[in-house]
Design an enzyme around this catalytic site. Structure first.
Site, PDB file in Angstrom:
ATOM      1  CG  LEU A 121      -2.716   0.295  -3.085  1.00  0.00           C
ATOM      2  CD1 LEU A 121      -3.963  -0.288  -3.715  1.00  0.00           C
ATOM      3  CD2 LEU A 121      -2.201   1.480  -3.911  1.00  0.00           C
ATOM      4  CB  VAL A 124      -4.055  -4.750  -2.755  1.00  0.00           C
ATOM      5  CG1 VAL A 124      -4.030  -5.398  -4.134  1.00  0.00           C
ATOM      6  CG2 VAL A 124      -5.482  -4.554  -2.270  1.00  0.00           C
ATOM      7  CD  GLU A 125       0.902  -2.763  -5.004  1.00  0.00           C
ATOM      8  OE1 GLU A 125       1.825  -3.589  -5.136  1.00  0.00           O
ATOM      9  OE2 GLU A 125       0.354  -2.207  -5.971  1.00  0.00           O
ATOM     10  CB  SER A 126       3.433  -5.394   0.662  1.00  0.00           C
ATOM     11  OG  SER A 126       2.835  -4.437   1.543  1.00  0.00           O
ATOM     12  CE1 TYR A 229      -2.621  -3.328  -7.018  1.00  0.00           C
ATOM     13  CE2 TYR A 229      -3.602  -1.258  -7.710  1.00  0.00           C
ATOM     14  CZ  TYR A 229      -2.646  -1.955  -6.996  1.00  0.00           C
ATOM     15  OH  TYR A 229      -1.720  -1.261  -6.259  1.00  0.00           O
TER      16      TYR A 229
END
Length: 506
Positions: A121, A124-126, A229
């Site tokens: 994840l 995707v996030e950072s 997402y």
């Protein structure tokens, strides 16, 4: 192993214990013990620099074995997959950045029995940048907002921000995802709630139910970011699953700890710690991005992460360092007094004003409020920074703002007296009102742009806890943070009692 004896002695001198970021290890306290030889093996392999990672035993293999998320239609996933494959160099760069953190994160998902896709994840996030900060103030690998960080015990202060801490933020993120999964009983919905908020997902589900529609991820009316997402995560999954098919060159990341954690009860300079570990300061900061100041304060019970390959080096250098009698930290605190300037304080401690500003993250041309606690270098400091000093805040004098007013000239007024009264320049009054000389008339209206200082926002309010109150609801009501309330009241726990008195800073 004989090395463990001097390892214990050295760490005891620093007041340290050593632990690794994986489930197979325990904190190494007192007489240092290790549950198995995995840590020793990883250190020896790396230090000898003979490691050729077995392609059948990389972290990527471990991740693939733990895949458990259901697929979504290819039509939505492939759109995101195309975006990643069109930017393969950047995708590969993200994978390379992940090398420091993936083993730990994957191990944590495995311990909890969670699908290992969740370890991906942060792609995707950072983009696996631990210091990432979004426009909405979300921070870290897992992009926690300040308010959500408060809920999951991620402390935020001028000294450190646990949202950036690799271990703490991972713990909080997996706690949150488990909580969301328990609520929605579906990983796609849990992930959507992580991105959009659980309240938003609940309302979307309720709206669909009221219309007799399905309530799965693909059926909900989601904003564009949330609709993309989960497909983004599943696109990353496809790349990891079959990298050769998409021309992706994954770095050979060993299926072993990248870092170990050193817990200590003495102040320690970040640069000194990096020097003892013979680690590039940039790499050291990437492992320890949560520290906002150049010293790790023992009063905050902080720990540091060092590369596993450098564990023996760290211990050996620590022994030699202590033998010289040199301090582990040259930092102390200074309370700003009335009339003091940063320039004068810097001179007192043999620093430049820029150095003091950098150590305390003070923007250029900003002043610090009287009573603030700032960090200074003190070569004669003989003791660690105390709890009260470490918990004291550094506050900046608010920036002035401007507003426009209209002033009617009175009998006896001159441009000079008007300028003095409102703290403006005569030249500015002339320019704004197109006046060439000094002549003004009684009753004449002048437009003035005056400066006024914003409210500091540092007022304190007494509050008595009511039944049903939590620190989070109190913080929300007073537009402050849980961390700020805990720091102001020296709270060690989030448990509150009805009738308890709190001081609320806001």
């Amino acid at each position: 192993m004989n090395a463990l004896k001097y390892l214990a002695a050295a760490l005891a001198g620093l007041g340290c214990s050593l632990s690794v970021g994986a489930s197979d290890f325990v904190d190494l306290l007192g007489d240092i013990t290790i549950e198995n030889d995995e840590f020793v093996r990883s250190v020896e392999l790396r230090e000898a620099q003979r490691t050729r990672v077995n392609p059948d035993d990389t972290i990527w293999v471990s991740i693939r074995r733990g895949f458990g998320l259901a697929d979504l239609p290819d039509s939505v996933v492939d759109r995101e997959l195309t975006r990643y494959t069109k930017a393969l160099p950047y995708t590969e760069q993200m994978a390379f950045r992940a090398r420091m953190y993936l083993y730990f994160i994957v191990s944590e998902t495995q311990k909890r029995g969670m699908p290992t896709e969740l370890a991906l994840l942060p792609f995707v996030e950072s983009a696996f940048q631990p210091e990432a900060l979004s426009r909405s103030k979300a921070a870290g690998l897992w992009q926690f907002l300040p308010s959500t960080g408060d809920i999951f015990d991620l402390r935020q202060s001028s000294w450190r921000d646990d949202r950036l801490d690799v271990i703490e933020s991972t713990r909080a993120a997996l706690d949150y995802l488990q909580y969301l999964h328990n609520q929605f009983e579906d990983w796609h919905l849990a992930l959507a709630a992580y991105n959009w908020g659980e309240g938003s997902i609940r309302r979307a589900i309720a709206a669909n139910k009221a219309k007799g529609k399905a309530t799965d991820y693909m059926s909900l009316p989601l904003p564009t970011e949330t609709a993309r997402y989960v497909p983004k995560l599943l696109a990353i999954k496809k790349l990891i699953e079959e990298p050769d098919r998409y021309g992706l060159k994954l770095p050979a990341i060993a299926n072993e700890p990248y870092f170990v954690r050193v817990n200590k009860n003495r102040d320690l300079d970040l640069e000194t710690a990096a020097q003892l570990a013979e680690t590039d300061i940039q790499e050291f900061r990437l492992l320890n991005p949560s520290f906002n100041r150049p010293v790790i304060v023992a009063a905050h019970q902080g720990s540091i992460l060092i590369p596993a390959a450098k564990a023996d080096t760290f211990v050996s250098n620590l022994i030699n360092w202590q033998a010289t009698g040199k301090p582990l930290s040259n930092w102390a605190t200074h309370t700003v007094k009335k009339g003091e300037t940063l320039k004068a304080i810097a001179k007192r401690y043999g620093m430049t004003e820029d150095e003091v500003g950098a150590a305390n993250k003070i923007p250029k041309n900003r002043r610090v409020q009287v009573g603030s606690t700032i960090l200074v270098k003190d070569l004669h400091a003989k003791k660690d920074i105390q709890v009260a000093e470490a918990d004291s805040a550094m506050r900046l004098v608010p920036l002035p703002t401007t507003r426009r007013i209209t002033y009617r000239v009175r009998n006896g007024d001159t441009l000079s007296t008007i300028a003095a009264r409102f703290g403006v320049k005569v030249a500015d009054i002339r320019k704004q009102n197109k006046i060439k000389g000094n002549m003004i008339k009684v009753g004449q209206r002048l437009r003035l742009t005056i400066r006024e200082v914003q409210r500091s926002g540092l007022r304190k309010t007494a509050y008595r806890v009511k039944r049903g109150d939590t620190l989070y609801t109190i913080a929300q009501r007073h537009r402050t943070s849980v961390s700020a309330i805990m720091d102001e009241n020296r709270l060690q726990t989030k448990n509150l009692k009805p009738g308890q008195r709190l001081v609320i800073p806001h």
